[in-house]
Design an enzyme around this catalytic site. Structure first.
Site, PDB file in Angstrom:
ATOM      1  N   HIS A 194       0.864  -1.183   0.000  1.00  0.00           N
ATOM      2  CA  HIS A 194       0.000   0.000   0.000  1.00  0.00           C
ATOM      3  C   HIS A 194       0.898   1.230   0.000  1.00  0.00           C
ATOM      4  O   HIS A 194       1.669   1.462   0.939  1.00  0.00           O
ATOM      5  CB  HIS A 194      -0.919   0.019   1.220  1.00  0.00           C
ATOM      6  CG  HIS A 194      -1.850   1.201   1.250  1.00  0.00           C
ATOM      7  ND1 HIS A 194      -3.112   1.157   0.698  1.00  0.00           N
ATOM      8  CD2 HIS A 194      -1.690   2.454   1.749  1.00  0.00           C
ATOM      9  CE1 HIS A 194      -3.699   2.336   0.863  1.00  0.00           C
ATOM     10  NE2 HIS A 194      -2.861   3.143   1.504  1.00  0.00           N
ATOM     11  N   CYS A 195       0.776   2.029  -1.036  1.00  0.00           N
ATOM     12  CA  CYS A 195       1.645   3.194  -1.199  1.00  0.00           C
ATOM     13  C   CYS A 195       0.870   4.460  -0.860  1.00  0.00           C
ATOM     14  O   CYS A 195      -0.059   4.841  -1.601  1.00  0.00           O
ATOM     15  CB  CYS A 195       2.170   3.265  -2.629  1.00  0.00           C
ATOM     16  SG  CYS A 195       3.312   4.637  -2.902  1.00  0.00           S
ATOM     17  N   PRO A 196       1.183   5.137   0.241  1.00  0.00           N
ATOM     18  CA  PRO A 196       0.470   6.388   0.555  1.00  0.00           C
ATOM     19  C   PRO A 196       0.814   7.521  -0.405  1.00  0.00           C
ATOM     20  O   PRO A 196       0.029   8.460  -0.547  1.00  0.00           O
ATOM     21  CB  PRO A 196       0.932   6.696   1.984  1.00  0.00           C
ATOM     22  CG  PRO A 196       2.256   6.022   2.110  1.00  0.00           C
ATOM     23  CD  PRO A 196       2.188   4.798   1.266  1.00  0.00           C
ATOM     24  N   GLY A 199      -1.718   7.168  -2.955  1.00  0.00           N
ATOM     25  CA  GLY A 199      -3.064   7.115  -2.403  1.00  0.00           C
ATOM     26  C   GLY A 199      -3.848   5.894  -2.796  1.00  0.00           C
ATOM     27  O   GLY A 199      -5.082   5.965  -2.923  1.00  0.00           O
ATOM     28  N   ASN A 200      -3.189   4.754  -2.950  1.00  0.00           N
ATOM     29  CA  ASN A 200      -3.894   3.546  -3.362  1.00  0.00           C
ATOM     30  C   ASN A 200      -3.015   2.339  -3.093  1.00  0.00           C
ATOM     31  O   ASN A 200      -1.803   2.466  -2.842  1.00  0.00           O
ATOM     32  CB  ASN A 200      -4.252   3.605  -4.851  1.00  0.00           C
ATOM     33  CG  ASN A 200      -5.420   2.712  -5.206  1.00  0.00           C
ATOM     34  OD1 ASN A 200      -5.867   1.907  -4.402  1.00  0.00           O
ATOM     35  ND2 ASN A 200      -5.921   2.855  -6.432  1.00  0.00           N
TER      36      ASN A 200
END
Length: 488
Positions: A194-196, A199-200
């Site tokens: 999960h890559c902040p 944003g997804n």
């Protein structure tokens, strides 16, 4: 009524009947108009949707906006303050190349952030119950006590045993390489991480766009940083280093941002290049799923054994369709009966009230018949005469009773009360008892002993005898006297 209108009809007014109000006689089951809803509106995961479900993102999008601001501000300053000078001093191709890299970075970023990463749909209640039943059957029963059913399955992929774990949230056995994201609360196929910053989640359907984003961003960052330094050097040769920094403060800001970000971006691009070449995911590499430390026979069953083939499969292979169908319509539920406007809540209440009305009408009709029978007989109706009812040794109806006075006689204790109320009580059921109305047949009607029983006259004169018994006190006294004499 005389012409010109007069009398009581003059004040009458006509009221319009509303044809739109619901009544028990109209259709009680009115279907409620339910607006069609799309699946993204009731999506169980922690995601945000925009543009009627076309855009899908995680709820935590603050870092994504920071990424957009950094890219837009840095690139904007570069095109506004550096590119004009560099296009004149060096070559006009610099702003062209920079523009191409910028649009490619923005396109891949938005494609990664706004797309479905490969979310697996959750099991329906029926599917979950069927899966639990299969688990119980596979586990069997043990006499040693309760043992929780196993929540893993094993499959063989290219000679390697792979465990499939059960997801208690989605109620499914996750396919190989899938994992549940705790931030988005979804099971993602070929979950990477999960890559902040985007944003997804990064999964099977958007991994290639994520890799192209960080790779192109690395080139753009290096490109801007290199030509910002070139700009400062060229200006420092003309006016000095300090004067060059004072003349272009935006160039200094660009250099600082690029210097601190280029290392992480380039390092991240190199790491994912290694993962693509070996056909691994970040989740598998961190857990060491295919590390040699677990055993000599442990290897990656998904690798094709060739770096070029692994890269082609990851970057050029077909993109699988979305499994959640977020823009599809939800099947409408069974229509529920609408609440009528006259206060009746449901069809069941309407039906029960109509049944009560039918019973009331039936009771009123029966009372009307008995009251009509209790009134004096019309001349057109056949009546009982003394000749018809005269029997040997017995006085008739027309014969005066010498043994009874016209006062208040005391009826015998063995005779029932033959008043109208007693007759209604004996013949009609109670209103509160919801049973069918039972009427007495001519054979069941009470008659004086040995007087009317078995004769044809009993079938047609029973109600008249009852009517004579309920006219007034004089008729009651006469009938009671007749009954007393008949029973002697």
């Amino acid at each position: 009524m005389p012409p010109g209108g007069g009398g009581p009809m003059k004040d009458c007014e006509y009221s319009q009947i509303s044809t739109h109000s619901s009544s028990p006689m109209e259709s009680p089951h009115k279907k409620k108009k339910i607006a069609a809803r799309r699946k993204w509106e009731v999506f169980p995961g922690r995601n945000k949707f925009f543009c009627n479900g076309r855009i899908m993102m995680a709820r935590q999008t603050g870092v994504f906006y920071l990424t957009l601001v950094l890219i837009l501000v840095t690139s904007g300053l570069f095109f506004a303050f550096d590119c004009p000078y560099l296009a004149v001093k060096i070559t006009p191709a610099i702003p062209v190349v920079g523009g191409i890299l910028f649009f490619f970075v923005m396109g891949t970023l938005l494609r990664t952030s706004f797309s479905d990463p490969g979310v697996l749909p959750r099991a329906t209640p029926d599917e979950a119950a069927d899966l639990e039943r299969q688990i119980d059957i596979a586990n069997g029963t043990s006499s040693g006590g309760y043992r929780p059913p196993p929540r893993t399955k094993e499959v063989i992929i290219n000679g390697q045993t792979v465990k499939l774990k059960y997801c208690f949230t989605c109620k499914i056995f996750r396919p190989p390489r899938a994992s549940h994201c705790s931030l988005c609360d979804n099971c993602v196929e070929r979950f990477d991480h999960h890559c902040p910053w985007v944003g997804n989640c990064v999964g099977k359907r958007n991994y290639r766009f994520f890799y192209m984003f960080i790779l192109s961003l690395s080139f753009l960052t290096v490109f801007i940083f290199a030509f910002v330094i070139t700009h400062v050097i060229l200006r420092s040769q003309q006016t000095g280093f300090l004067n060059a920094l004072k003349d272009s403060p935006a160039t200094v800001l660009e250099a600082v941002v690029c210097f601190f970000s280029v290392w992480s971006i380039v390092g991240l691009s190199g790491f994912h290049t290694y993962l693509i070449s070996s056909n691994q995911t970040t989740n598998e590499d961190i857990k060491g799923s295919w590390s040699n430390k677990r055993g000599k026979e442990n290897y990656n069953p998904y690798s094709y054994g060739n770096i070029f083939t692994n890269c082609c499969v990851a970057l050029c292979g077909p993109i699988s369709p979305s499994l959640i169908d977020r823009r599809g319509y939800i099947q409408p539920d069974t229509p529920q009966p609408a609440t009528p406007s006259n206060g009746i809540a449901a069809y069941g209440a309407t039906q029960s009230q109509s049944d009560m009305c039918d019973q009331d009408q039936c009771i009123q009709s029966t009372k009307f018949v008995l009251q009509a029978a209790a009134t004096p007989l019309l001349q057109s109706e056949p009546s009982l005469t003394s000749d018809e009812l005269h029997l040997p040794g017995k006085p008739g109806l027309g014969t005066p009773c010498a043994s009874l006075t016209l006062g208040q006689p005391t009826p015998p204790s063995s005779m029932p009360n033959l008043t109208a109320e007693a007759a209604l009580t004996d013949i009609l059921p109670l209103k509160e008892e919801h049973v069918g109305h039972q009427f007495l047949t001519p054979e069941e009607a009470p008659s004086p002993p040995r007087l009317l029983a078995g004769s044809p006259l009993a079938h047609s004169r029973t109600m008249h005898v009852l009517g004579l018994a309920s006219q007034d006190s004089l008729h009651e006294d006469s009938v009671r006297g007749l009954v007393k004499l008949s029973s002697v």
